[in-house]
Design an enzyme around this catalytic site. Structure first.
Site, PDB file in Angstrom:
ATOM      1  N   GLY A   1      -5.619   1.550   5.122  1.00 29.55           N
ATOM      2  CA  GLY A   1      -4.767   0.440   4.844  1.00 29.55           C
ATOM      3  C   GLY A   1      -5.538  -1.124   5.077  1.00 29.55           C
ATOM      4  O   GLY A   1      -5.541  -1.989   4.337  1.00 29.55           O
ATOM      5  N   ASP A   2      -6.238  -0.900   6.196  1.00 30.63           N
ATOM      6  CA  ASP A   2      -7.142  -2.036   6.779  1.00 30.63           C
ATOM      7  C   ASP A   2      -8.172  -2.226   5.923  1.00 30.63           C
ATOM      8  O   ASP A   2      -8.504  -3.462   5.570  1.00 30.63           O
ATOM      9  CB  ASP A   2      -7.463  -1.924   8.188  1.00 30.63           C
ATOM     10  CG  ASP A   2      -6.133  -1.460   9.093  1.00 30.63           C
ATOM     11  OD1 ASP A   2      -5.069  -1.900   8.987  1.00 30.63           O
ATOM     12  OD2 ASP A   2      -6.345  -0.670  10.030  1.00 30.63           O
TER      13      ASP A   2
ATOM     14  N   GLY B   1      -0.316   4.496   0.064  1.00 32.18           N
ATOM     15  CA  GLY B   1      -1.221   5.818   0.466  1.00 32.18           C
ATOM     16  C   GLY B   1      -1.883   6.357  -0.655  1.00 32.18           C
ATOM     17  O   GLY B   1      -2.168   5.888  -1.474  1.00 32.18           O
ATOM     18  N   ALA B   2      -1.440   7.732  -0.771  1.00 32.90           N
ATOM     19  CA  ALA B   2      -2.238   8.416  -1.794  1.00 32.90           C
ATOM     20  C   ALA B   2      -1.664   7.835  -3.415  1.00 32.90           C
ATOM     21  O   ALA B   2      -2.396   8.313  -4.482  1.00 32.90           O
ATOM     22  CB  ALA B   2      -2.080  10.014  -1.918  1.00 32.90           C
TER      23      ALA B   2
ATOM     24  N   SER C   1       0.881  -1.107   0.062  1.00 36.96           N
ATOM     25  CA  SER C   1      -0.080   0.027  -0.104  1.00 36.96           C
ATOM     26  C   SER C   1       0.933   1.525   0.020  1.00 36.96           C
ATOM     27  O   SER C   1       1.697   1.285   0.835  1.00 36.96           O
ATOM     28  CB  SER C   1      -0.751  -0.072   1.221  1.00 36.96           C
ATOM     29  OG  SER C   1      -0.108   0.002   2.440  1.00 36.96           O
TER      30      SER C   1
ATOM     31  N   GLY D   1      -1.602   4.696  -4.339  1.00 35.70           N
ATOM     32  CA  GLY D   1      -2.099   3.720  -4.783  1.00 35.70           C
ATOM     33  C   GLY D   1      -1.600   2.350  -4.210  1.00 35.70           C
ATOM     34  O   GLY D   1      -1.280   2.353  -3.094  1.00 35.70           O
TER      35      GLY D   1
END
Length: 320
Positions: free
Chosen positions: A251-252, A222-223, A220, A225
């Site tokens: 993320g979860d 973040g912004a 993951s 993708g």
């Protein structure tokens, strides 16, 4: 059914503020209190979307009892394990532009006997599970190989294990050949000793985690993708959010959506990104339901290796 284990759950208080001004008295615009912990959030996201899940949750003290009450009020299917120490509380400060400042307590040590009781609760509940998600930070003094031990025991029973943790716990888990690991970009850099500046770096680092034992890596970003690296292929996906409210638990939610869609391939990556983006649009650590989820704008395809990340972690310390 997807079973989750959170060894270090929490009460998460998210406070909306105008701006973070150190040393000043700051008036809160709003506040949310949510049950927290990575595995807890995965189960909450699955529950919100009518996907069968069960959470194993150790709890202690007044904070732990409040955590259990909040989860019960949401209707979460859970196995609670009382422990001596109090459940931790975390605080998140959320600014209007989406900037998040988190203050996480370390949690309370678990005794060997308490760890054995928790492990037995997980094993007893896992016979119905397709996946077991072992996630989150470890409480103080808990051995770093605790997730690795669970991976080995579940593998013997033919149950797939997803691990979402960091540091020594992630390094130990890799050696137990988990079906899936889900590092964020900082964890990916720390686990490999690589600087992560572009999508090509992400793919290379994910390959190192696979070489160390993980069958699939869902990174993951973040912004930026997410990148999925598995035996059948490599995919990159993004789900832009124009008005982010809170990244806590995003993320979860992404992991929950990915597993709910089968846990492999580009379609699962797309659903994971859709759920994660929906979580970013919500306040606090609320998990998105069907009314919050919009697949429009989600794009999945082969990664462009030279594409730079908009936010990169600091250079990792050299590996020993």
């Amino acid at each position: 059914m997807i079973l989750t284990l959170t060894l270090n759950p929490s009460l998460d208080r998210t406070i909306a503020i105008g701006a973070l001004d150190r040393g000043a008295v700051i008036r809160a615009a709003a506040a949310h209190l949510d049950p927290g912990g990575k595995g807890v959030n995965v189960s909450r996201a699955l529950l919100a979307n009518a996907v069968a899940s069960r959470a194993v949750v150790p709890f202690g003290g007044d904070e732990g009892r409040q955590l259990v009450r909040l989860l019960a009020a949401e209707g979460l299917d859970m196995v609670t394990v009382p422990v001596a120490g109090p459940t931790r509380s975390n605080v998140t400060l959320a600014e209007p532009d989406g900037t998040i400042t988190k203050i996480n307590e370390p949690g309370t040590a678990l005794s060997p006997g308490e760890l054995d009781t928790i492990a037995e609760a997980v094993l007893a509940a896992a016979h119905e599970a397709d996946w077991v998600v072992a996630s989150g930070s470890l409480p103080p003094e808990v051995p770093a190989d605790v997730y690795a031990g669970l991976c080995r025991r579940f593998a013997e029973a033919g149950i797939l294990v997803a691990v979402d943790t960091s540091g020594p716990a992630l390094a130990c888990a890799l050696g137990a050949a988990p079906a899936l690991v889900k590092p964020n970009v900082e964890e990916l850099a720390a686990a490999t000793g690589m600087p992560i500046r572009c999508l090509g770096d992400v793919v290379e680092a994910a390959g190192k985690l696979r070489a160390a034992g993980a069958r699939t890596v869902l990174a993951s970003l973040g912004a930026d993708g997410a990148v999925l690296v598995e035996e059948s292929g490599i995919w990159y996906g993004e789900a832009p959010v124009t008005e982010p409210r809170s990244s806590v638990g995003a993320g979860d939610a992404m992991l929950a959506g990915f597993l709910a869609a089968g846990g492999h391939g580009p379609d699962a990556l797309a659903q994971g990104l859709t759920w994660g983006a929906a979580a970013v649009r919500l306040p606090g650590s609320r998990m998105p339901g069907p009314a919050d989820i919009d697949p429009a704008g989600v794009a999945v395809g082969p990664p462009d290796p030279v594409r730079l990340l908009t936010s990169t972690p600091p250079a990792p310390a050299p590996l020993p």
